[in-house]
Write a protein that holds these residues in place. Structure first.
Motif, PDB file in Angstrom:
ATOM      1  N   ASP A  55     134.092 -18.050  26.118  1.00  0.00           N
ATOM      2  CA  ASP A  55     135.269 -18.070  26.633  1.00  0.00           C
ATOM      3  C   ASP A  55     135.391 -19.184  27.668  1.00  0.00           C
ATOM      4  O   ASP A  55     134.736 -18.914  28.966  1.00  0.00           O
ATOM      5  N   GLU A  56     136.443 -20.343  27.423  1.00  0.00           N
ATOM      6  CA  GLU A  56     136.339 -21.305  28.312  1.00  0.00           C
ATOM      7  C   GLU A  56     136.946 -21.201  29.559  1.00  0.00           C
ATOM      8  O   GLU A  56     136.430 -21.714  30.583  1.00  0.00           O
ATOM      9  N   ASN A  57     137.726 -19.995  29.567  1.00  0.00           N
ATOM     10  CA  ASN A  57     138.344 -19.521  31.057  1.00  0.00           C
ATOM     11  C   ASN A  57     137.337 -18.681  31.941  1.00  0.00           C
ATOM     12  O   ASN A  57     136.921 -19.087  33.242  1.00  0.00           O
ATOM     13  N   SER A  58     136.558 -17.728  31.408  1.00  0.00           N
ATOM     14  CA  SER A  58     135.901 -17.007  32.110  1.00  0.00           C
ATOM     15  C   SER A  58     134.184 -17.725  32.232  1.00  0.00           C
ATOM     16  O   SER A  58     133.700 -17.122  33.075  1.00  0.00           O
ATOM     17  N   ARG A  59     134.115 -18.498  31.291  1.00  0.00           N
ATOM     18  CA  ARG A  59     132.779 -18.963  31.387  1.00  0.00           C
ATOM     19  C   ARG A  59     131.381 -18.257  31.053  1.00  0.00           C
ATOM     20  O   ARG A  59     130.446 -18.415  31.878  1.00  0.00           O
ATOM     21  N   PHE A  60     131.437 -17.262  30.397  1.00  0.00           N
ATOM     22  CA  PHE A  60     130.494 -16.478  29.841  1.00  0.00           C
ATOM     23  C   PHE A  60     130.595 -16.137  28.692  1.00  0.00           C
ATOM     24  O   PHE A  60     131.759 -16.288  27.908  1.00  0.00           O
ATOM     25  N   TYR A  61     129.708 -15.496  28.010  1.00  0.00           N
ATOM     26  CA  TYR A  61     129.557 -15.369  26.379  1.00  0.00           C
ATOM     27  C   TYR A  61     129.633 -13.694  26.037  1.00  0.00           C
ATOM     28  O   TYR A  61     129.295 -12.924  26.796  1.00  0.00           O
ATOM     29  N   GLU A  62     130.142 -13.521  24.884  1.00  0.00           N
ATOM     30  CA  GLU A  62     130.214 -12.055  24.229  1.00  0.00           C
ATOM     31  C   GLU A  62     129.183 -12.048  23.209  1.00  0.00           C
ATOM     32  O   GLU A  62     129.353 -13.058  22.113  1.00  0.00           O
ATOM     33  N   ALA A  63     128.194 -11.141  22.900  1.00  0.00           N
ATOM     34  CA  ALA A  63     127.478 -11.283  21.910  1.00  0.00           C
ATOM     35  C   ALA A  63     128.017 -10.776  20.676  1.00  0.00           C
ATOM     36  O   ALA A  63     129.001 -10.104  20.691  1.00  0.00           O
ATOM     37  N   PRO A  64     127.759 -11.516  19.461  1.00  0.00           N
ATOM     38  CA  PRO A  64     128.318 -11.222  18.247  1.00  0.00           C
ATOM     39  C   PRO A  64     128.022  -9.826  17.823  1.00  0.00           C
ATOM     40  O   PRO A  64     126.864  -9.236  18.201  1.00  0.00           O
ATOM     41  N   MET A  65     128.850  -9.150  16.717  1.00  0.00           N
ATOM     42  CA  MET A  65     128.877  -7.681  16.532  1.00  0.00           C
ATOM     43  C   MET A  65     127.492  -7.491  15.867  1.00  0.00           C
ATOM     44  O   MET A  65     126.898  -6.484  16.189  1.00  0.00           O
ATOM     45  N   HIS A  66     126.930  -8.232  14.960  1.00  0.00           N
ATOM     46  CA  HIS A  66     125.620  -8.183  14.398  1.00  0.00           C
ATOM     47  C   HIS A  66     124.409  -8.115  15.255  1.00  0.00           C
ATOM     48  O   HIS A  66     123.537  -7.039  14.959  1.00  0.00           O
ATOM     49  N   PHE A  67     124.604  -8.722  16.550  1.00  0.00           N
ATOM     50  CA  PHE A  67     123.783  -8.982  17.534  1.00  0.00           C
ATOM     51  C   PHE A  67     123.579  -7.471  18.395  1.00  0.00           C
ATOM     52  O   PHE A  67     122.618  -7.136  18.654  1.00  0.00           O
ATOM     53  N   LYS A  68     124.588  -7.087  18.551  1.00  0.00           N
ATOM     54  CA  LYS A  68     124.866  -5.793  19.039  1.00  0.00           C
ATOM     55  C   LYS A  68     124.353  -4.549  18.394  1.00  0.00           C
ATOM     56  O   LYS A  68     124.189  -3.310  18.839  1.00  0.00           O
ATOM     57  N   ASN A  92     120.515 -19.886  32.226  1.00  0.00           N
ATOM     58  CA  ASN A  92     121.545 -19.988  33.057  1.00  0.00           C
ATOM     59  C   ASN A  92     122.951 -19.199  32.854  1.00  0.00           C
ATOM     60  O   ASN A  92     124.035 -19.635  33.529  1.00  0.00           O
ATOM     61  N   GLN A  93     123.065 -18.915  31.566  1.00  0.00           N
ATOM     62  CA  GLN A  93     124.266 -18.508  30.898  1.00  0.00           C
ATOM     63  C   GLN A  93     124.193 -17.214  30.627  1.00  0.00           C
ATOM     64  O   GLN A  93     123.325 -16.896  30.194  1.00  0.00           O
ATOM     65  N   ILE A  94     125.320 -16.374  31.001  1.00  0.00           N
ATOM     66  CA  ILE A  94     125.421 -14.892  30.981  1.00  0.00           C
ATOM     67  C   ILE A  94     125.908 -14.591  29.473  1.00  0.00           C
ATOM     68  O   ILE A  94     127.144 -15.034  29.225  1.00  0.00           O
ATOM     69  N   ILE A  95     125.510 -13.554  28.784  1.00  0.00           N
ATOM     70  CA  ILE A  95     125.705 -13.055  27.717  1.00  0.00           C
ATOM     71  C   ILE A  95     126.000 -11.664  27.646  1.00  0.00           C
ATOM     72  O   ILE A  95     124.935 -10.887  27.944  1.00  0.00           O
ATOM     73  N   LYS A  96     127.147 -11.032  27.465  1.00  0.00           N
ATOM     74  CA  LYS A  96     127.509  -9.764  27.678  1.00  0.00           C
ATOM     75  C   LYS A  96     127.065  -8.973  26.376  1.00  0.00           C
ATOM     76  O   LYS A  96     127.088  -9.664  25.249  1.00  0.00           O
ATOM     77  N   PHE A  97     126.198  -7.856  26.517  1.00  0.00           N
ATOM     78  CA  PHE A  97     125.612  -7.488  25.360  1.00  0.00           C
ATOM     79  C   PHE A  97     126.114  -5.802  25.282  1.00  0.00           C
ATOM     80  O   PHE A  97     126.828  -5.579  24.110  1.00  0.00           O
ATOM     81  N   PHE A  98     126.171  -4.983  26.169  1.00  0.00           N
ATOM     82  CA  PHE A  98     126.374  -3.708  25.856  1.00  0.00           C
ATOM     83  C   PHE A  98     127.909  -3.538  25.588  1.00  0.00           C
ATOM     84  O   PHE A  98     128.663  -4.301  26.227  1.00  0.00           O
TER      85      PHE A  98
END
Length: 425
Positions: free
Chosen positions: A244-257, A193-199
């Motif tokens: 991000d504690e404010n936006s409450r979603f994740y950004e994928a790390p560089m090597h994952f992208k 139920n957690q969103i991770i931005k990938f693209f």
């Protein structure tokens, strides 16, 4: 034409792999930010079909979350506009507290892993012609292609090492450019139920989908295999999900992208953490082909580690880590300093690029004096560096912009600090 199977557009909420409640919350957040919208406009925002968006609006109407605001225009084919009710705004604000992510609907982790497996870096073979074309702008030492080709096809890990300025990063880029497949990445994925931005539009190069191909699920983006380069700024914490504690979603790390592509760790050995620390972090991924990431909730999950990892370093292998760690780096390729012949060719190419008249006798004499007699180490970066300084000097003195011994000697003073004597053999 892609050779890979890719996700087709889902025809119902169930086929998205996401729950009705999750999608309703996403639509509510979109309408909270954008105001009154038609199902078509909602579809463009969340990348799901207009049919699915109508299903969601129908359910939101039943829940008294939205209300119709009339037709978009007087055209009989126009769409009905909808806006949030007070109850809908309340749901949207509560959803925003959980996560401020507003955008394309995510895909499931299972769907993500399946697609990465389908389009693995191992699924594409690099042949000599493709690599020669990708590296045609480089002057490479003899025998280098025979080493680079098998390394590219390994899809594992490569160490390019040698003196600075001799094209290690450019070689890594060329390895990535030799790949030609179209692969597919999601805008975002959902894990627990957690969103991770990938693209990432700064890292992923989008390609046009062939109109004759069957439709693609719009939550996925057709791309070239990525080439992601990280340098001395890379830290161990940057290899983890960023929350991000404010936006409450994740950004994928560089090597994952960089999945299904090439990840270049440039200037390896100049990061704050030691080379051994990075190798320790990647022992399992490099050996087993998967990585383990963690959410702030404590949940851990497995993702593919499917990419060609290129370590580029000015240090020798034995300086970078212990034997157990170095064993995980499958190819170790020394990139030598240019020979006299290669140096002159690089200089000639740089002259053409920068608009200088090529004067081989002058540059040849300079090479003899500066590198052979003084035993200074050559560098593939020096020719362009010297020409740029000659250009700056000539413009300042308002004299003809040309290669002369005097101009070369003046320019060479700027690289004195970077010269080192060749070690005795």
């Amino acid at each position: 034409m892609s050779k890979f199977h890719y996700p087709e557009p889902p025809k119902s909420v169930e086929e998205t792999g996401l729950s009705m409640s999750f999608l309703i919350n996403l639509v509510a957040k979109v309408m909270y930010e954008r105001g009154t919208l038609t199902p078509l406009l909602i579809s463009e925002e969340i990348k799901l079909s207009k049919l699915i968006c109508r299903q969601l609006i129908k359910e939101m109407t039943r829940l008294l979350m939205v209300e119709a605001q009339g037709l978009e225009s007087e055209d009989i084919k126009s769409d009905i506009r909808y806006s949030l009710t007070d109850a809908g705004r309340k749901v949207a604000m509560e959803a925003m507290l959980a996560s401020q992510y507003v955008g394309p609907a995510p895909v499931t982790l299972d769907a993500f892993n399946a697609q990465i497996k389908e389009q693995s870096i191992h699924a594409e073979e690099i042949h000599r012609d493709a690599l020669v074309e990708a590296a045609k702008h480089l002057v490479l030492p003899k025998g280098m292609m025979a080493q680079l080709g098998p390394a590219a096809n390994s899809g594992r890990s490569v160490l390019l090492y040698g003196e600075p300025g001799n094209g290690k990063t450019s070689l890594a880029q060329a390895l990535g450019d030799a790949f030609s497949d179209t692969v597919y990445f999601p805008y975002a994925l959902l894990v627990g139920n957690q969103i991770i931005k990938f693209f990432d539009e700064t890292l992923h190069e989008v390609v046009e989908q062939d109109p004759d191909m069957r439709p693609l699920d719009a939550r996925w983006v057709p791309c070239r295999r990525p080439v992601v380069i990280a340098g001395g700024e890379l830290t161990l914490s940057m290899l983890d999900l960023s929350f991000d504690e404010n936006s409450r979603f994740y950004e994928a790390p560089m090597h994952f992208k960089a999945l299904c592509g090439v990840f270049v760790l440039d200037d390896f050995g100049r990061q704050v953490a030691t080379p051994q620390a990075f190798l320790n972090r990647w022992i399992v991924p490099l050996e087993k082909g998967f990585d383990i990431l963690s959410l702030h909730t404590g949940r851990k999950f497995t993702v593919p580690f499917d990419q060609l990892v290129v370590f580029s370093s000015n240090m020798f292998p034995e300086e970078l880590g212990d034997g157990a760690s170095l064993r995980r780096i499958y190819f170790k390729i020394y990139v030598p300093c240019p020979t006299r012949e290669d140096f002159l060719q690089i200089f000639e190419d740089a002259c053409h690029d920068l608009g200088f008249e090529w004067r081989p006798n002058v540059v040849g004499d300079f090479f003899t004096k500066e590198y052979e007699e003084k035993q200074h180490i050559t560098s593939g970066a020096h020719p362009r560096f010297l020409l740029q300084h000659i250009d700056a000097y000539c413009r300042y003195e308002d004299v003809p912009r040309e290669i002369t011994q005097e101009n070369l000697e003046i320019a060479s003073r700027n690289i004195t600090a970077g010269k080192r004597k060749v070690a005795a053999q």
